[in-house]
Design a protein around this motif. Structure first.
Motif, mmCIF file in Angstrom:
data_model
loop_
_atom_site.group_PDB
_atom_site.id
_atom_site.type_symbol
_atom_site.label_atom_id
_atom_site.label_comp_id
_atom_site.label_asym_id
_atom_site.label_seq_id
_atom_site.Cartn_x
_atom_site.Cartn_y
_atom_site.Cartn_z
ATOM 1 N N VAL A 265 0.815 -1.216 0.000
ATOM 2 C CA VAL A 265 0.000 0.000 0.000
ATOM 3 C C VAL A 265 0.851 1.270 0.000
ATOM 4 N N ILE A 266 2.198 1.101 0.096
ATOM 5 C CA ILE A 266 3.058 2.287 0.040
ATOM 6 C C ILE A 266 2.980 2.896 -1.360
ATOM 7 N N PRO A 267 2.713 4.167 -1.493
ATOM 8 C CA PRO A 267 2.642 4.778 -2.819
ATOM 9 C C PRO A 267 3.947 4.586 -3.581
ATOM 10 N N LYS A 268 3.839 4.289 -4.872
ATOM 11 C CA LYS A 268 5.026 4.103 -5.686
ATOM 12 C C LYS A 268 5.804 5.410 -5.823
ATOM 13 N N ASP A 269 5.094 6.507 -5.869
ATOM 14 C CA ASP A 269 5.738 7.811 -6.006
ATOM 15 C C ASP A 269 5.451 8.636 -4.753
ATOM 16 N N PRO A 270 6.456 8.877 -3.881
ATOM 17 C CA PRO A 270 6.217 9.626 -2.646
ATOM 18 C C PRO A 270 5.805 11.070 -2.885
ATOM 19 N N ASN A 271 6.022 11.563 -4.117
ATOM 20 C CA ASN A 271 5.622 12.938 -4.431
ATOM 21 C C ASN A 271 4.142 13.048 -4.779
ATOM 22 N N MET A 272 3.474 11.894 -4.985
ATOM 23 C CA MET A 272 2.059 11.908 -5.359
ATOM 24 C C MET A 272 1.202 11.840 -4.103
ATOM 25 N N ILE A 273 0.379 12.853 -3.878
ATOM 26 C CA ILE A 273 -0.430 12.970 -2.668
ATOM 27 C C ILE A 273 -1.901 13.069 -3.061
ATOM 28 N N LEU A 274 -2.757 12.303 -2.381
ATOM 29 C CA LEU A 274 -4.193 12.388 -2.606
ATOM 30 C C LEU A 274 -4.749 13.554 -1.794
ATOM 31 N N PHE B 28 -2.247 15.204 -6.259
ATOM 32 C CA PHE B 28 -1.332 16.334 -6.206
ATOM 33 C C PHE B 28 0.099 15.823 -6.361
ATOM 34 N N ASP B 29 0.740 16.208 -7.477
ATOM 35 C CA ASP B 29 2.129 15.832 -7.718
ATOM 36 C C ASP B 29 3.010 16.983 -7.256
ATOM 37 N N LYS B 30 3.638 16.817 -6.075
ATOM 38 C CA LYS B 30 4.443 17.894 -5.492
ATOM 39 C C LYS B 30 5.644 18.229 -6.369
ATOM 40 N N LYS B 31 6.270 17.211 -6.946
ATOM 41 C CA LYS B 31 7.470 17.445 -7.733
ATOM 42 C C LYS B 31 7.146 18.119 -9.064
ATOM 43 N N ALA B 32 6.094 17.616 -9.752
ATOM 44 C CA ALA B 32 5.724 18.176 -11.053
ATOM 45 C C ALA B 32 4.879 19.434 -10.917
ATOM 46 N N MET B 33 4.400 19.693 -9.678
ATOM 47 C CA MET B 33 3.562 20.868 -9.385
ATOM 48 C C MET B 33 2.304 20.868 -10.247
ATOM 49 N N THR B 34 1.539 19.751 -10.167
ATOM 50 C CA THR B 34 0.295 19.629 -10.922
ATOM 51 C C THR B 34 -0.810 19.062 -10.038
ATOM 52 N N LEU B 35 -2.044 19.403 -10.393
ATOM 53 C CA LEU B 35 -3.246 18.832 -9.782
ATOM 54 C C LEU B 35 -4.002 18.080 -10.870
ATOM 55 N N SER B 36 -4.345 16.813 -10.608
ATOM 56 C CA SER B 36 -5.036 16.016 -11.616
ATOM 57 C C SER B 36 -6.362 15.518 -11.066
ATOM 58 N N ASP C 97 3.862 24.806 -2.899
ATOM 59 C CA ASP C 97 4.357 24.810 -1.519
ATOM 60 C C ASP C 97 3.231 25.091 -0.531
ATOM 61 N N LEU C 98 2.361 26.019 -0.883
ATOM 62 C CA LEU C 98 1.249 26.373 0.001
ATOM 63 C C LEU C 98 0.277 25.210 0.137
ATOM 64 N N LEU C 99 -0.069 24.564 -0.976
ATOM 65 C CA LEU C 99 -0.988 23.428 -0.922
ATOM 66 C C LEU C 99 -0.381 22.280 -0.116
ATOM 67 N N TYR C 100 0.921 22.037 -0.291
ATOM 68 C CA TYR C 100 1.595 20.971 0.443
ATOM 69 C C TYR C 100 1.510 21.226 1.948
ATOM 70 N N LEU C 101 1.753 22.461 2.365
ATOM 71 C CA LEU C 101 1.679 22.804 3.787
ATOM 72 C C LEU C 101 0.255 22.632 4.310
ATOM 73 N N LEU C 102 -0.733 23.116 3.550
ATOM 74 C CA LEU C 102 -2.117 23.054 4.002
ATOM 75 C C LEU C 102 -2.612 21.618 4.137
ATOM 76 N N CYS C 103 -2.351 20.785 3.107
ATOM 77 C CA CYS C 103 -2.898 19.418 3.146
ATOM 78 C C CYS C 103 -2.184 18.556 4.176
ATOM 79 N N HIS C 104 -0.934 18.915 4.538
ATOM 80 C CA HIS C 104 -0.244 18.178 5.588
ATOM 81 C C HIS C 104 -0.565 18.731 6.979
ATOM 82 N N SER C 105 -1.383 19.754 7.033
ATOM 83 C CA SER C 105 -1.826 20.298 8.324
ATOM 84 C C SER C 105 -3.353 20.310 8.356
ATOM 85 N N GLU C 106 -3.955 19.268 7.770
ATOM 86 C CA GLU C 106 -5.419 19.192 7.657
ATOM 87 C C GLU C 106 -6.068 19.304 9.031
#
Length: 267
Positions: free
Chosen positions: A161-170, A176-184, A198-207
């Motif tokens: 269940v570990i994500p294959k890409d640690p930069n990909m966040i649900l 949310f691809d942190k490295k590519a800076m895209t939302l799909s 950077d702002l989205l990464y901070l917000l979603c990790h401080s839900e």
């Protein structure tokens, strides 16, 4: 993964995490470059990786300054009766060279320990109990094998269940691809600017946590000095528009304080 996520959270996506050193159950994580951090963000980042990988339920984290060799911050997870207690959580630590020491505190008891407290058998009973001890040894060996098989299956499932890409966040329905800076979302992909990512990464990790304006500006913009009072509001507005397709995602303005990021799964 812990070292990588800490660097990404500090805005560094290029510096290397040096080779990990292990002594008993203590792991040393060193970095190529210095970074700044807040205890709140570091605790959340490390806890996410530990939870996703299942590597421990109890552990100790110590942050050491490379130059002074002094531990400037530490905390323990798993053995405290008080949950979510993070000392100095909003105090920003200055950019410097830091080493992380992670000590695994879990203690796994093998099946053989189920009968290791027996005292010596008196001589007159030794002959009659020899057969019983033999059967106990066989039973313990079987239990040990079953326990090892169970642990193997457990960690194999956890690994899957570990994500294959640690930069990909649900984030809600988005990826949310942190490295590519895209939302799909489905077949549509939206590009983000560096600060938006950077702002989205901070917000979603401080839900579900209220973040002050000062803290957000410090983490996302740091000492760049290129922001003004309304900059944060503008970027929040941009993110709201790019997340509008998922009504469960809300960035709430806490009047006079800052913002809170929530995902209302019942909405």
């Amino acid at each position: 993964m812990i070292g990588d996520q800490i660097l990404l959270h500090s805005g560094d996506s290029t510096s290397r995490v040096l080779a990990i050193e292990k002594e008993a159950d203590r792991y040393k994580i060193e970095f190529e470059s210095g970074f700044r951090f807040t205890p709140e963000a570091m605790v959340a980042t490390i806890n996410q990786v530990v939870t996703e990988t299942g590597i421990a339920t109890s552990y100790l984290v110590e942050v050491e300054n490379c130059e002074t060799k002094k531990v400037i911050y530490s905390y323990e997870v798993g053995n405290s009766t008080t949950k979510d207690l993070i000392p100095c959580k909003l105090r920003v630590q200055p950019k410097a060279c830091y080493k992380l020491f992670v000590t695994i505190l879990d203690s796994n008891q093998s099946a053989l320990s189920l009968y290791n407290n027996n005292n010596a058998v008196p001589a007159k009973e030794a002959s009659s109990s020899k057969s019983q001890i033999s059967y106990l040894g066989i039973a313990a060996s079987v239990l040990f094998c079953i326990a090892m098989l169970g642990l193997f299956i457990y960690f194999r499932r956890e690994k899957q269940v570990i994500p294959k890409d640690p930069n990909m966040i649900l984030v809600g329905q988005y990826r949310f691809d942190k490295k590519a800076m895209t939302l799909s979302l489905k077949h549509e992909t939206t590009e983000l600017s560096g600060k938006e990512a950077d702002l989205l990464y901070l917000l979603c990790h401080s839900e579900n946590q209220t973040l002050t304006r000062e803290y957000i500006l410090e983490v996302v913009w740091g000492d760049e000095g290129d922001y003004i009072g309304r900059t944060l509001d503008v970027f929040v507005s941009k993110l709201r528009k790019k997340l509008i397709a998922d009504a469960s995602i809300k960035i709430i303005n806490i009047r006079g304080i800052g913002y809170k990021f929530i995902i209302d799964n019942q909405g």
